[in-house]
Each structure stands twice: as structure tokens, then as C-alpha cells.
Design a protein around this motif. Structure first.
Motif, PDB file in Angstrom:
ATOM      1  N   UNK A 140      34.146  51.471  85.307  1.00 38.91           N
ATOM      2  CA  UNK A 140      35.113  52.079  84.399  1.00 38.91           C
ATOM      3  C   UNK A 140      35.654  53.394  84.964  1.00 38.91           C
ATOM      4  N   UNK A 161      29.683  55.464  67.002  1.00 38.05           N
ATOM      5  CA  UNK A 161      30.924  55.085  66.327  1.00 38.05           C
ATOM      6  C   UNK A 161      31.525  56.294  65.619  1.00 38.05           C
ATOM      7  N   UNK A 162      30.677  57.164  65.123  1.00 38.94           N
ATOM      8  CA  UNK A 162      31.197  58.408  64.556  1.00 38.94           C
ATOM      9  C   UNK A 162      31.912  59.221  65.631  1.00 38.94           C
ATOM     10  N   UNK A 203      27.115  51.976  73.511  1.00 33.47           N
ATOM     11  CA  UNK A 203      27.512  50.901  72.611  1.00 33.47           C
ATOM     12  C   UNK A 203      28.153  51.533  71.397  1.00 33.47           C
ATOM     13  N   UNK A 204      29.196  50.923  70.954  1.00 31.36           N
ATOM     14  CA  UNK A 204      29.916  51.509  69.845  1.00 31.36           C
ATOM     15  C   UNK A 204      29.249  51.215  68.513  1.00 31.36           C
ATOM     16  N   UNK A 205      28.405  50.218  68.456  1.00 36.14           N
ATOM     17  CA  UNK A 205      27.767  49.872  67.181  1.00 36.14           C
ATOM     18  C   UNK A 205      26.620  50.803  66.821  1.00 36.14           C
ATOM     19  N   UNK A 218      36.763  53.959  87.663  1.00 37.30           N
ATOM     20  CA  UNK A 218      37.956  53.709  88.465  1.00 37.30           C
ATOM     21  C   UNK A 218      39.250  53.887  87.681  1.00 37.30           C
ATOM     22  N   UNK A 219      39.145  53.872  86.370  1.00 32.86           N
ATOM     23  CA  UNK A 219      40.334  54.134  85.559  1.00 32.86           C
ATOM     24  C   UNK A 219      40.957  55.464  85.945  1.00 32.86           C
ATOM     25  N   UNK A 224      16.906  49.604  65.338  1.00 36.18           N
ATOM     26  CA  UNK A 224      16.039  49.212  64.228  1.00 36.18           C
ATOM     27  C   UNK A 224      14.879  48.342  64.700  1.00 36.18           C
ATOM     28  N   UNK A 241      33.285  58.117  68.340  1.00 35.09           N
ATOM     29  CA  UNK A 241      34.543  57.461  68.692  1.00 35.09           C
ATOM     30  C   UNK A 241      35.602  57.752  67.637  1.00 35.09           C
ATOM     31  N   UNK A 276      32.590  50.740  77.000  1.00 37.45           N
ATOM     32  CA  UNK A 276      31.186  50.559  76.638  1.00 37.45           C
ATOM     33  C   UNK A 276      30.385  50.270  77.893  1.00 37.45           C
ATOM     34  N   UNK A 313      40.834  48.197  76.456  1.00 41.79           N
ATOM     35  CA  UNK A 313      41.080  48.183  75.020  1.00 41.79           C
ATOM     36  C   UNK A 313      41.434  49.576  74.510  1.00 41.79           C
ATOM     37  N   UNK A 326      27.179  49.892  78.027  1.00 38.80           N
ATOM     38  CA  UNK A 326      26.007  49.090  77.710  1.00 38.80           C
ATOM     39  C   UNK A 326      24.812  49.486  78.575  1.00 38.80           C
ATOM     40  N   UNK A 359      41.083  55.000  75.290  1.00 42.19           N
ATOM     41  CA  UNK A 359      40.529  53.735  75.785  1.00 42.19           C
ATOM     42  C   UNK A 359      39.014  53.796  75.670  1.00 42.19           C
ATOM     43  N   UNK A 360      38.450  52.741  75.123  1.00 42.94           N
ATOM     44  CA  UNK A 360      37.008  52.686  74.912  1.00 42.94           C
ATOM     45  C   UNK A 360      36.317  51.983  76.076  1.00 42.94           C
ATOM     46  N   UNK A 390      35.931  44.598  72.727  1.00 48.89           N
ATOM     47  CA  UNK A 390      35.942  45.318  74.003  1.00 48.89           C
ATOM     48  C   UNK A 390      35.287  44.484  75.083  1.00 48.89           C
ATOM     49  N   UNK A 429      34.147  53.532  61.856  1.00 47.63           N
ATOM     50  CA  UNK A 429      32.787  53.770  61.363  1.00 47.63           C
ATOM     51  C   UNK A 429      32.353  52.779  60.294  1.00 47.63           C
TER      52      UNK A 429
END
Lengths: 337, 337
Positions: free
Chosen positions: B107, B75-76, B68-70, B109-110, B220, B78, B96, A92, B98, B93-94, A82, A70
Motif C-alpha cells: 500500500x 472505525x472511530x 482492520x476497520x472492524x 506504493x500509493x 472478543x 476512520x 487495511x 477504495x 490486516x 483511501x482506506x 475493501x 462506525x
DNA sequence: CTGTTAGCGCCTTCAG
DNA sequence: CTGAAGGCGCTAACAG
């Protein structure tokens, strides 16, 4: 849950041939290839990755160590890592050490148990001697954090320079009483910034005042706390260098609450160039870190090391830092003039 | 890179006994257990996780899908998910997406390749029909995002209520021209908030004005853009409901730049209760989401599902939302009065 | 170009 | 309480 055997049976071919198709080997006749692909689709077959990992001795997974995700600097780093990893066909795994050496060491076992092919350390909580032995099991790349004794590839930023330019900028604005406010006693990132900070000071015949030093500031709340402490000082500083934009924002917000004008009463410089710097009023002067480039490079390197299997070579890749002057250090009138 | 065989040889015991020690089986005499442990330490032996995964048909890894992790909300999420997963002995495993349906499907398929034991979807880019078939391979839990047709456990927040209380609050401040500014056309989170928004409106005999609706605001910059558009409207709104604190902050910052007073000229309510809401001046009124609790619950559930092997049952776990009134909707004088 | 065979390292019946 | 043996699913020699 079909296996390669099922595909082989359905096509009347051997597992080998199916395997060859899966792995795009040459020397498979076009018609058999098609036959196999057809059968795979019909069965919904997908190779089992545990079996492949066991057989191939690789997992196509890398681990990224961060203290906390965070922290916006690290979430940016995770995001970029990632993406870069996915580009190389790697997954990842996120390891949050939460600044705990034990947790870090514990996560390092991922390498030993071969759950990951390599580790990128974006922070370092243990002495290098504790980490080094894991190089027997796979590559480690330092990214952001660094360490003299580490005999591994390191992707870093020129933090000394970062501390230097930010501080020099403050001095050039006429400040002589400048507080130092960073996080992490053991982090070489913080230590380097302090070196740059001191360097700028001494170049201008200013001395470092230990009363102005705060080395336990990581987040917004810390920034607020530091501000409170600062103003109780007998001869309070007129400017403050911080190790992160969150800390800077915390100081700024608290300063505002106490009726301080920024930058007139207190100039503030942040670090990271996070989104928040442009949102605050005044906008925060900061140091931009090329996170994306750094992450990309770290992934490129670890992928290369995984292939080359040479882990114990020190190589330094350094990216430049850049001062971004905004309003929190230069009074608006002047800035607009 | 020693194996179980090496340990067996060194102790003069069989692989079986060593395996029993590794897995804390009963029926191993105390002295042999000690002998084995000693040998493991001497050899630095650690079980190979690929082999275990292959044999046990489980990886002890779960995947978390986020756009998105940002985005601070994610991110909280995650952070909390990683901690909860680690508590249960799982790696994270992360993924994203997008906002790309293709990436998401890819993904997924994991699960099919058995690289992960389960998937937590915190966002959903595909129609459920595309996701459903993956339930043949492992559990999927929806967390945050949700979907009527999804026949899986869902941990969510009461977004309708969130939209409702925020809007009602605005109305109670005397506003009648309220803009709606959220992100995501397909997201049910956004849709629900709009339902709550409309509900509050109609309860107060106000009608929804499509000219005031912005459904493509995520960050933003979007907030800034939306503000620009809003003020060019013939009869501009006096208040705005947003789907995230970033958007709210963007609007606020742009409003300030244009000389608008907040909340007097424009009242703003955010969503998420991010750190930024307390940093901005004025501080942003927002809706608190209990992210940590939600993440914790999602992990508890997926772990349970992995064990029980029953994946296709719909269960809804809903957490409450809470309005946090700050300065961006209530003029400071009144608030302090 | 294709198939047979031997493991990768581990756990789990099934016998002692 | 302990061990022998088979196999999880896959790939890479090695033969044809």
C-alpha cells in the motif's frame, strides 16, 4: 521522481519499449526486458498513476458510500468491500454521507470528475432521479440499500423475509403486543422489514399498532430512549422487533436497569448478528445478514460493469437472511431444555 | 464528457480564460466569468481530476492505514479522519493491512505512484527502515502508533500513562495478582501500556508475573480464550488489565458463563471507552482515548506537510488519556455508596 | 521486435 | 484583462 523517459534514456531504448515492459506486453525481447527492469530498479522508477489515469481513462479506484462507518454493520461492509476491491486491484475511497442528501450528491461528483471508476451505494439519501444522471459518467451499483426505480445492478438482502421471520418467531413465543423499532423513513431496507413485520402479524390475525411503532431508532442511545417511551404506554408491548443489534442492546440494557427481565417481561430481537449479540446477557436473538458475500458480489459486479461500460441495466442479486435464536426471546430454561 | 476545450469553444474564449474561471483566478472580467460559468453548466462540464493531478502534481487524496476497520477503535478513527479530511477538501483511501507487513509495504506504493499526497499510519507493521525511504515521495504521519526511530510528525496518546492509571486503579482496589492482557508484540502502543502497567506494579512493590501475561489478545474471542487459560493457572489472578474493550468484554462474558462474579471474583479493566462498555453488565471500567481529536490533528498536520514539503522532521503531539471507572472493577454496592 | 508521434485534459508561463 | 503554446507522464496507433 524518475519518469519513463529516464528509464528510456538509461537503457538507450524508447519510451514505448519501456512502457511495453511495464504493461507486460508481448513482443519485447527477453534481454531488453531485463535491461529495462534493471534500469527501473536502479532508478526506483514507478509509473505515475495520474498520467496513467489520464491516458487510460481509468483510475482503478472505486467509491463506497455509507452513512457512517462506525455503525458496525457498515464497518463490516467496508472491511469486506475493501478486501474484495484490493483483490481486483482497486483502491477504495470512503464516502460518509452522514445521512445528508447534499453530502451524497457532492460525493457523486467523484464519478463525474473521473476520480473513481465506479460507485457502490450502500445507502441512498436522494431520490433516484437525482442520482440517475451520474450514470453518464460511470457505473453505480446498489448494495444493501435498493430502490425500485433504480435502473442499475442491485445486490441486496431479502429484508421482507428478515422482518417476517423475526416477527413470526416472536409471535410463536406467544407475543401479541409487539413493538416495531427501526431506523430510516426513506430507506427501503427499513420499509421492507416493516412489510415483513406486518405480514407476519396479519398472518396471525394480529393488527399493526401504530402506537408501538418507532421509526427513528438507529443506535444504542435511540434504543434506550425507545425503551423509556415504551414503558410509559398505556398497554405496553411484551416484545420488540428492532432494526439493528445496537438498538436491541440499548433497549436490553435499559430494560435491565429498570428491573425488567428479558425475555420474560420483554422479548427483544435484533438485526445484523453483530458480535455484541453474544456478549450481552441474555444473548440477543437476531437476524444474520451475509455482509461479506454481499460486498464481494457488489465488487465483482462493479468491476464487470466498469469493463463492459453498460451501466443502465437493472439486475437484482438477492441473498437470504437467517434467524438466529438466542436468549433474548426464549427464556433460558426453555432454551436449554 | 466535455472538456475545457468545449467550454472555450462554446464561449468563444480561450482555454486559459476558462481555466482561470475554474480556479477562481482574479483578472477575469465579470461578464466573461458569467459567460463561462453559464457554458459550464450548460455542458455539465467538470474538470477531469486525472488531468489536474498530472498537471498540478497533487491528487487531493490521502491514505489511512489501519489493521482492520472492524475493530471499533479503528472505525472511530476512520470516521473522524474521513470527516477531517473532507473538511480540508481531501478524499480518503482506506488501506487495511490486516497486520501484514507485505500488505503495508504494498500500500505504501500509493505514495510512490503519486496516487495519494500523503499517508497517515495508524498502525505500523514494518521496521521503520522499510518505511523511511517512502518519505522521498510524500509526507507520512504517525497517528496512534509511534516509533522512536521515525523522523516524522507523530500524533499519539500517552499510553504509558494509560497503562499506569488503569493498573494503579486495580491495585487501589486491593488487587495484587493482576493479569496483563494486550495485543501486539511489535506495537509500541502495547509496549508502552506494559511499561505503565509495570510501573504501577513496582511503585506498589508488586512484581510482574510473566505467567499472567497474555500478549496476543486483540478481540472478543481472544478475551474468551484468555479467560479459559487464566483460570487453569495454579494461582489465578483476581484482576486483569486489557488492551481493548473487546478483549475485556470477551473475558467478562466468559467469566459470567463460568459463574464468576465481576468484579468480586475477577476485576476487569478495558481500554478505548467503546459503546460496549456501558452495555455490558457490569459496565466496564476503561480508559478513554480522544480519538477524534487525534484524527483531526493528524489530518491538520499532513495537510500542512503536503504544502510545506518538509517531511522528515520529528514532532510529537501527545493527547492525554483518562480513566473511566465503572462497575467491572468496583463492586456495585461500594460504587453506589 | 522497436521507435516516432500524437495526444489524454489541464494549468501556467510568457506575450500581448 | 486575455490568448498561444508547451508540457505534466504515459500509452497506442502507425511505421519500420
Amino acid at each position: 521522481m524518475s519518469t519513463i523517459e529516464d528509464v528510456a534514456k538509461l537503457t538507450g531504448l524508447s519510451r514505448t519499449t519501456v512502457s511495453r515492459v511495464i504493461n507486460n506486453h508481448p513482443y519485447v525481447s527477453e534481454d531488453k526486458r531485463k535491461l529495462v527492469i534493471e534500469a527501473m530498479n536502479k532508478l526506483g522508477y514507478v509509473p505515475n498513476s495520474s498520467a496513467r489515469s489520464l491516458r487510460n481513462q481509468k483510475t482503478d479506484v472505486i467509491a463506497l458510500f455509507v452513512p457512517r462507518i462506525t455503525n458496525p454493520f457498515f464497518s463490516q461492509l467496508v472491511e469486506s468491500t475493501e478486501i474484495a476491491a484490493a483483490d481486483h486491484g482497486y483502491q477504495l475511497i470512503i464516502c460518509q454521507t452522514r445521512y445528508s442528501p447534499e453530502k451524497e450528491l457532492n460525493y457523486m461528483n467523484l464519478l463525474k470528475t473521473k476520480q473513481v471508476d465506479g460507485v457502490i451505494l450502500a445507502s441512498l439519501q436522494n431520490d433516484w432521479e437525482k442520482i440517475e444522471p451520474f450514470l453518464d459518467y460511470g457505473p453505480i451499483v446498489l448494495c444493501n440499500e435498493f430502490e425500485d426505480r433504480a435502473n442499475v445492478p442491485t445486490v441486496k438482502l431479502d429484508q421482507v423475509y428478515g422482518g417476517y421471520i423475526a416477527t413470526k418467531h416472536l409471535i410463536e413465543q406467544g407475543h401479541t403486543k409487539i413493538a416495531y423499532c427501526c431506523g430510516g423513513y426513506r430507506s427501503n431496507v427499513a420499509k421492507s422489514r416493516e412489510i415483513g413485520f406486518r405480514q407476519a402479524l396479519s398472518e396471525h390475525k394480529l393488527s399493526f399498532d401504530e402506537r408501538y411503532a418507532f421509526r427513528d431508532a438507529f443506535n444504542i442511545a435511540d434504543g434506550k430512549r425507545v425503551f423509556q417511551k415504551m414503558i410509559t404506554l398505556p398497554d405496553p408491548p411484551t416484545a420488540v422487533f428492532t432494526g439493528s443489534d445496537e438498538v436491541a442492546a440499548g433497549i436490553l440494557s435499559e430494560a435491565r436497569k429498570h428491573g425488567y427481565r428479558v425475555p420474560e417481561d420483554l422479548a427483544i430481537v435484533g438485526f445484523d448478528n453483530q458480535a455484541i449479540t453474544e456478549l450481552m446477557d441474555p444473548m440477543i436473538t437476531t437476524v444474520h445478514q451475509p455482509v461479506k458475500e454481499m460486498a464481494q458480489k457488489a465488487v465483482d459486479i462493479i468491476v464487470e460493469k466498469i469493463q463492459s461500460r453498460k451501466y443502465r441495466k437493472k439486475e437484482i442479486y438477492e441473498f437470504p437472511l437467517q434467524l438466529i435464536v438466542r436468549e433474548s426471546t426464549v427464556s433460558k430454561k426453555l432454551a436449554k431444555a
